[in-house]
Scaffold this motif. Structure first.
Motif, PDB file in Angstrom:
ATOM      1  N   ASN A 209       7.302   0.801   7.672  1.00 33.17           N
ATOM      2  CA  ASN A 209       6.436   1.484   6.724  1.00 33.17           C
ATOM      3  C   ASN A 209       5.035   0.904   6.638  1.00 33.17           C
ATOM      4  N   GLU A 210       4.754  -0.163   7.377  1.00 30.97           N
ATOM      5  CA  GLU A 210       3.419  -0.733   7.368  1.00 30.97           C
ATOM      6  C   GLU A 210       2.601  -0.110   8.485  1.00 30.97           C
ATOM      7  N   THR A 211       1.592   0.677   8.121  1.00 30.10           N
ATOM      8  CA  THR A 211       0.739   1.313   9.114  1.00 30.10           C
ATOM      9  C   THR A 211      -0.179   0.276   9.742  1.00 30.10           C
ATOM     10  N   PRO A 212      -0.245   0.198  11.094  1.00 30.89           N
ATOM     11  CA  PRO A 212      -1.149  -0.762  11.720  1.00 30.89           C
ATOM     12  C   PRO A 212      -2.591  -0.460  11.371  1.00 30.89           C
TER      13      PRO A 212
ATOM     14  N   ALA B 287      -6.393   6.535  17.177  1.00 32.23           N
ATOM     15  CA  ALA B 287      -5.150   7.236  17.474  1.00 32.23           C
ATOM     16  C   ALA B 287      -3.956   6.686  16.715  1.00 32.23           C
ATOM     17  N   VAL B 288      -4.178   5.736  15.795  1.00 31.70           N
ATOM     18  CA  VAL B 288      -3.070   5.136  15.062  1.00 31.70           C
ATOM     19  C   VAL B 288      -2.456   6.150  14.102  1.00 31.70           C
ATOM     20  N   LEU B 289      -1.162   6.367  14.259  1.00 27.49           N
ATOM     21  CA  LEU B 289      -0.431   7.258  13.356  1.00 27.49           C
ATOM     22  C   LEU B 289       0.081   6.455  12.165  1.00 27.49           C
ATOM     23  N   PRO B 290       0.262   7.109  11.010  1.00 32.67           N
ATOM     24  CA  PRO B 290       0.850   6.397   9.864  1.00 32.67           C
ATOM     25  C   PRO B 290       2.300   6.046  10.148  1.00 32.67           C
ATOM     26  N   ALA B 291       2.803   4.990   9.524  1.00 28.53           N
ATOM     27  CA  ALA B 291       4.177   4.544   9.751  1.00 28.53           C
ATOM     28  C   ALA B 291       5.196   5.460   9.087  1.00 28.53           C
TER      29      ALA B 291
ATOM     30  N   ARG C  63       0.830  -1.193   0.000  1.00 28.04           N
ATOM     31  CA  ARG C  63       0.000   0.000   0.000  1.00 28.04           C
ATOM     32  C   ARG C  63       0.867   1.246   0.000  1.00 28.04           C
ATOM     33  N   ALA C  64       0.228   2.393  -0.259  1.00 32.92           N
ATOM     34  CA  ALA C  64       0.880   3.688  -0.091  1.00 32.92           C
ATOM     35  C   ALA C  64       0.670   4.150   1.343  1.00 32.92           C
ATOM     36  N   VAL C  65       1.714   4.690   1.969  1.00 31.59           N
ATOM     37  CA  VAL C  65       1.595   5.113   3.360  1.00 31.59           C
ATOM     38  C   VAL C  65       1.710   6.624   3.537  1.00 31.59           C
ATOM     39  N   ALA C  66       2.225   7.340   2.533  1.00 31.00           N
ATOM     40  CA  ALA C  66       2.311   8.799   2.630  1.00 31.00           C
ATOM     41  C   ALA C  66       2.363   9.381   1.234  1.00 31.00           C
ATOM     42  N   VAL C  67       1.844  10.616   1.093  1.00 25.60           N
ATOM     43  CA  VAL C  67       1.840  11.287  -0.203  1.00 25.60           C
ATOM     44  C   VAL C  67       1.939  12.791   0.012  1.00 25.60           C
ATOM     45  N   ALA C  68       2.545  13.470  -0.929  1.00 26.73           N
ATOM     46  CA  ALA C  68       2.580  14.934  -0.955  1.00 26.73           C
ATOM     47  C   ALA C  68       2.751  15.343  -2.404  1.00 26.73           C
TER      48      ALA C  68
END
Length: 429
Positions: free
Chosen positions: A286-289, A311-315, A244-249
């Motif tokens: 990099n795997e977000t829970p 409250a889970v933050l992205p990895a 998966r994608a975990v962050a984008v800008a």
């Protein structure tokens, strides 16, 4: 292709703004009024920190039994805070807004029968910022669509679903396959460069090999037709070994995606992947829970309890620094116990600086903690940009180094570590 290893030289500074216990984890943080940062604390409330004085200036409680459906934001365009609150026993969050001058101590006081409800679920709240005179907030739903709400928290406009607003190619695809919006889920999103929009990555459940990356922009104002338009849209291939994608800008000229296998890609041309730049980050998780798209609201949110799932933050997290430079943050092994923040550029795909926030202060770098970063307006005394950094138990501020307008051969070659092969994540980039 370059590799950022876990031993990259530290070239920045950081300071802790506030610590919070494990029972009230930090959900996220962003820019506030003037030189402040706004943090959202699960089970507690919204806290404002003065980044110059490095002190807490004020806070608002979330309210007994209430929960945040997404981190709160401050919009510099209209000068208001926005939050999505989930009242006890309800499944549709209420969108609330307030200012520093409002006499409320607890945010649940702003929820009433007339409050705007968000039944389509929430992936994120994104401030419009100074990219539009009206300001307000963009609500990204779990399907990847975007809705624009004004200073009074009333809806102004909504986007086309992802995959259906990208021009001629999208129209051809729509005629062949029909609307696929019901099959889509938002994996990650981020504020558009310069404000006024949001970049969203969505997954089509029927095709695991590609992701749709969409830039939505808000247009119009009080005297013109308001809309949320699709500025551009393209399909990105998922790197081998990524789930998966975990962050984008991104913005008008480029887009950057961090994938779950540690691969960072910059897409400088929205329709030609042969021109993309690639970096592999060694170390970090990099795997977000948790599953993508699980946020309060609608049928997807009905079974979600008011607990730490919100409250889970992205990895990994990403923020634009302007001029084609991006800050990328990770936590986990090799990140010193805090967050590792590297500055990449989308033109050459190289590493310009790297720093660790308060190494060793966050329990040895628990990968499950996650990280979220946001750029703060202005620069420090040395001209370097500042970031607010949220990790599981802390809110910090980091200063990172960005080169000048001229990129030297040292930037392109000398600071790009090509030596770390075996320690990199699996799969071709």
């Amino acid at each position: 292709m370059g590799i950022l290893d876990a031993e990259q030289t530290d070239s920045g500074v950081s300071v802790v703004l506030g610590r919070h216990g494990s029972s009230t984890p930090v959900m996220g943080a962003g820019a506030g009024p003037d030189t402040t940062a706004v943090a959202t604390i699960h089970g507690d409330g919204v806290v404002v920190y003065d980044c110059d004085a490095q002190t807490k200036t004020r806070s608002w409680a979330v309210g007994r039994g209430h929960a945040f459906a997404a981190p709160a934001v401050f919009d510099r365009g209209c000068g208001r805070y926005f939050a999505a609150l989930l009242p006890p026993g309800e499944t549709d969050p209420a969108l609330v807004t307030w200012t520093d001058a409002d006499p409320i101590a607890s945010l649940d006081q702003a929820v009433d029968a007339s409050s705007t409800r968000l039944p389509d679920g929430i992936a994120a709240l994104v401030a419009v910022g100074e990219g539009n005179d009206d300001g307000g907030v963009i609500v990204v739903d779990v399907g990847g669509g975007a809705r624009w709400f004004g200073a009074d928290a009333r809806k102004l406009a909504a986007s086309a679903p992802p995959g259906e607003g990208g021009g001629v190619d999208a129209e051809k695809k729509k005629k062949k396959t029909g609307s696929a919006s019901a099959k889509r889920v938002a994996e990650t999103c981020g504020e558009a460069n310069g404000g006024g929009g949001v970049v969203v990555v969505t997954a089509d459940r029927s095709n695991a090999d590609v992701r749709t990356v969409t830039l939505y922009e808000v247009t119009g104002g009080e005297h013109g037709g308001r809309s949320v338009k699709t500025a551009w849209e393209f399909e990105a291939s998922v790197p081998e070994g990524a789930s998966r994608a975990v962050a984008v800008a991104g913005g008008t000229d480029d887009a950057c995606v961090m994938w779950s296998n540690g691969v960072w890609r910059a897409y400088t041309s929205h329709n030609d992947e042969s021109r993309m730049r690639t970096l592999v980050t060694a170390g970090g998780a990099n795997e977000t829970p948790g599953a993508a798209g699980k946020r309060a609201g609608g049928k997807r949110g009905a079974a979600i309890k008011v607990d730490n799932n919100f409250a889970v933050l992205p990895a990994a997290s990403m923020a634009s620094l302007g001029g084609g430079f991006y800050a990328v943050a990770q936590v986990g092994p090799g990140c010193g116990g805090g967050a590792r923040i590297a500055v990449f550029d989308s033109k050459y795909g190289c590493v310009h600086s790297c720093t660790e926030t308060h190494p060793g202060s966050s329990g040895g770098g628990d990968a499950a903690g996650g990280v979220r970063i946001a750029a703060l307006p202005g620069v420090d005394g040395d001209g370097d940009p500042r970031l607010v950094v949220a990790i599981a138990g802390e809110v910090a501020m980091a200063q990172v180094s960005v080169p000048g307008p001229t990129v030297t051969l040292l930037d392109v070659l000398g600071r790009l570590n090509l030596a770390a092969g075996p320690d990199g994540p699996p799969g071709a980039a």
